[in-house]
Design a protein around this motif. Structure first.
Motif, PDB file in Angstrom:
ATOM      1  N   CYS A 202      95.382 109.540 -69.774  1.00  0.00           N
ATOM      2  CA  CYS A 202      94.651 109.673 -71.084  1.00  0.00           C
ATOM      3  C   CYS A 202      93.193 109.732 -71.312  1.00  0.00           C
ATOM      4  O   CYS A 202      92.742 109.288 -69.840  1.00  0.00           O
ATOM      5  CB  CYS A 202      94.926 108.413 -72.221  1.00  0.00           C
ATOM      6  N   ILE A 203      92.507 110.575 -71.834  1.00  0.00           N
ATOM      7  CA  ILE A 203      90.934 110.715 -71.971  1.00  0.00           C
ATOM      8  C   ILE A 203      90.590 110.752 -73.421  1.00  0.00           C
ATOM      9  O   ILE A 203      91.123 111.293 -74.349  1.00  0.00           O
ATOM     10  CB  ILE A 203      90.679 112.049 -71.502  1.00  0.00           C
ATOM     11  N   PHE A 231      97.354 112.017 -72.945  1.00  0.00           N
ATOM     12  CA  PHE A 231      96.883 111.717 -74.205  1.00  0.00           C
ATOM     13  C   PHE A 231      95.597 111.851 -74.591  1.00  0.00           C
ATOM     14  O   PHE A 231      94.713 111.357 -73.574  1.00  0.00           O
ATOM     15  CB  PHE A 231      97.386 110.156 -74.638  1.00  0.00           C
ATOM     16  N   VAL A 232      94.961 112.516 -75.550  1.00  0.00           N
ATOM     17  CA  VAL A 232      93.579 112.805 -75.769  1.00  0.00           C
ATOM     18  C   VAL A 232      93.361 112.712 -77.355  1.00  0.00           C
ATOM     19  O   VAL A 232      94.257 112.741 -78.067  1.00  0.00           O
ATOM     20  CB  VAL A 232      93.133 114.256 -75.355  1.00  0.00           C
ATOM     21  N   ILE A 291     104.939 106.388 -64.255  1.00  0.00           N
ATOM     22  CA  ILE A 291     103.730 106.452 -63.526  1.00  0.00           C
ATOM     23  C   ILE A 291     102.388 106.542 -64.362  1.00  0.00           C
ATOM     24  O   ILE A 291     102.485 107.557 -65.087  1.00  0.00           O
ATOM     25  CB  ILE A 291     103.902 107.249 -62.330  1.00  0.00           C
ATOM     26  N   TRP A 292     101.556 105.642 -64.200  1.00  0.00           N
ATOM     27  CA  TRP A 292     100.345 105.538 -64.995  1.00  0.00           C
ATOM     28  C   TRP A 292      99.356 105.857 -63.755  1.00  0.00           C
ATOM     29  O   TRP A 292      99.098 105.232 -62.870  1.00  0.00           O
ATOM     30  CB  TRP A 292     100.042 104.318 -65.658  1.00  0.00           C
ATOM     31  N   LEU A 293      98.206 106.760 -64.313  1.00  0.00           N
ATOM     32  CA  LEU A 293      97.200 107.052 -63.508  1.00  0.00           C
ATOM     33  C   LEU A 293      95.862 107.152 -64.309  1.00  0.00           C
ATOM     34  O   LEU A 293      95.834 107.781 -65.330  1.00  0.00           O
ATOM     35  CB  LEU A 293      97.229 107.958 -62.380  1.00  0.00           C
ATOM     36  N   ASP A 294      94.524 106.634 -64.078  1.00  0.00           N
ATOM     37  CA  ASP A 294      93.394 106.566 -64.850  1.00  0.00           C
ATOM     38  C   ASP A 294      93.160 108.106 -64.839  1.00  0.00           C
ATOM     39  O   ASP A 294      93.261 108.975 -63.939  1.00  0.00           O
ATOM     40  CB  ASP A 294      92.358 105.804 -64.446  1.00  0.00           C
ATOM     41  N   SER A 295      92.457 108.527 -65.909  1.00  0.00           N
ATOM     42  CA  SER A 295      92.047 109.945 -65.872  1.00  0.00           C
ATOM     43  C   SER A 295      90.964 110.448 -64.693  1.00  0.00           C
ATOM     44  O   SER A 295      90.679 111.561 -64.791  1.00  0.00           O
ATOM     45  CB  SER A 295      91.464 110.379 -67.314  1.00  0.00           C
TER      46      SER A 295
END
Length: 456
Positions: A202-203, A231-232, A291-295
């Motif tokens: 997300c950002i 997600f933005v 899987i989650w990764l920071d933007s």
């Protein structure tokens, strides 16, 4: 006329010719002095060659020079420095380069997704049923909140791995009242409900640039079967468009499907980012893995290979890396306060509460320690959407909703309390090395935002 004009004057032609003769006589003495200077410079040049051993790039290697382009990188291989010799004032660093402190390490991935087979043991994990609080009646002296209003007794009971209904975000008020936030388009909900394996990020608040996954590292199978969701908010969508990342007719920018979130549930963008980070099982109700990764990171590995390596091969249901530097919550608290990451009073209240409820310091010498670290590097999370994994995610989110948005402060407490209250129902968490996380992703800096305009 031509002679007079050439010599620069009318009525002085003779003088012009004489002065020319004089100049020629003076010049006839200069060649001897010039050759002396040339010979002297050549002598200095050859002496410097013998003393310093300087080598120059010859025309035969012009092709290699052209390959360097305008990079302005010094090629130290073209400079010969005698051993044990220090060149004072020199820009050449002759010492051996030290290895990077936080370098990535090799990961023994499967050769291809064709060799990856989903195991059947997932049903052997702890089994129970979870339901979620969807609506609350009008609370006394409180406004409706996305996280709801979990009472102390409800919070305590929620840590038991048993059939239950608990708070886990997306709490609404009675019909007819405004939404509590995180509103999505129906088409996006429909698409997300069809996803079985998800990579998400997300950002919010235009805090980062859009980092597309490295396409050549993603298999055709994953491109067709894995949902890549970014997600933005509307502000970020506008900024991405100005950066040249306008979604196509299907809502995609490369592999990312851009999902716009309206009516953000929190003023704190960091806290809003915890919704997709922790609640992927709520956003993707049909998914089995996420899987989650920071933007600030770019994915450089195939999602199916990641699942096989971190979950299936280790028989885990949740995987997260340890912190690259800190391992005790006490140190993390001090660092957050030192860098003013959050209100100090709020950090202290959260930390004192955790201590009163049994949180102790991490002891790296304790062979019975349940985790290799009590501080995670939470920018990369791999999950199987099992009951225990979903429960842990809800509990961790509720701590962020109740206390501070600094999720590294609440990770160890949440895990240890869940483990303590369910001694006969294990939660298979794989806390892997941070160097492995670095091997999977490329880390970038956050976007530098201009300061807000000053008031009148």
């Amino acid at each position: 006329m031509a002679v007079i004009k050439y010599n620069g004057g009318g009525g002085g032609g003779g003088g012009g010719i004489i002065s020319g003769v004089v100049r020629r006589k003076k010049l006839s003495r200069k060649p001897s002095l010039l050759w002396i200077w040339v010979l002297l410079l050549l002598a200095i040049f050859f002496i410097s060659l013998s003393v310093f051993g300087i080598k120059f790039q010859l025309p035969g290697n012009l092709e290699s020079l052209e390959k360097l382009g305008d990079s302005r990188i010094l090629n130290t291989s073209s400079i010969s420095v005698p051993k044990q010799q220090e060149l004072s004032g020199s820009n050449v660093n002759v010492s051996k380069s030290k290895p990077k402190r936080h370098a990535p390490c090799e990961i023994d991935f499967s050769e291809s997704v064709n060799y990856v087979i989903e195991p059947r043991y997932l049903n052997n994990f702890t089994q129970f049923s979870l339901q979620y609080v969807a609506m609350e009646e009008k609370p006394k002296n409180f406004k409706f909140r996305f996280g709801g209003h979990q009472m102390v007794e409800q919070r305590e009971k929620s840590f038991y791995a048993t059939n239950q209904t608990l708070h886990c975000g997306f709490v609404k008020g009675p019909p007819g009242l405004p939404s509590t936030g995180f509103d999505l388009d129906e088409k996006d909900w429909e698409y997300m409900s069809s996803c079985r394996v998800v990579v998400s990020s997300c950002i919010f608040g235009s805090s980062d640039f859009l980092r597309r996954p490295t396409t050549r590292k993603i298999s055709e199978f994953s491109k067709e079967n894995v949902c890549f969701i970014m997600f933005v908010d509307e502000t970020t969508l506008s900024k991405l468009s100005s950066d040249g990342h306008t979604p196509d007719d299907s809502g995609h920018v490369g592999l990312w499907r851009i999902v716009v979130v309206r009516n953000l549930p929190y003023e704190d963008m960091r806290r809003t980012g915890k919704v997709p980070k922790f609640l992927s099982h709520r956003l993707f109700p049909s998914s089995s893995y996420s899987i989650w990764l920071d933007s600030k990171m770019r994915l450089n590995a195939d999602p199916m290979l990641i699942l096989e390596y971190f979950l299936w091969r280790t028989r885990s249901e949740y995987a997260i890396s340890n912190h690259y530097d800190r391992h005790c919550v006490w140190d993390e608290v001090l660092q957050n306060k030192r860098l003013n990451k959050y209100n100090h009073t709020a950090i202290d209240e959260q930390f004192y509460f955790y201590q009163s409820d049994g949180l102790t310091k991490f002891d790296s010498s304790d062979p019975t320690a349940p985790l290799p670290s009590y501080v995670p590097e939470g920018s990369f999370i791999v999950r199987a959407h099992t009951p225990m994994s979903n429960l842990f995610s809800c509990l961790w989110f509720n701590e962020v909703d109740r206390f501070t948005s600094r999720d590294q402060l609440s990770f160890a407490y949440t895990y240890l309390k869940l483990r303590r209250m369910n001694p006969d129902q294990p939660f298979y968490l794989n806390m892997f090395k941070d160097c492995e996380r670095r091997a999977l992703t490329k880390l970038f800096h956050h976007r530098i935002l201009p300061p807000p305009p000053s008031g009148p």
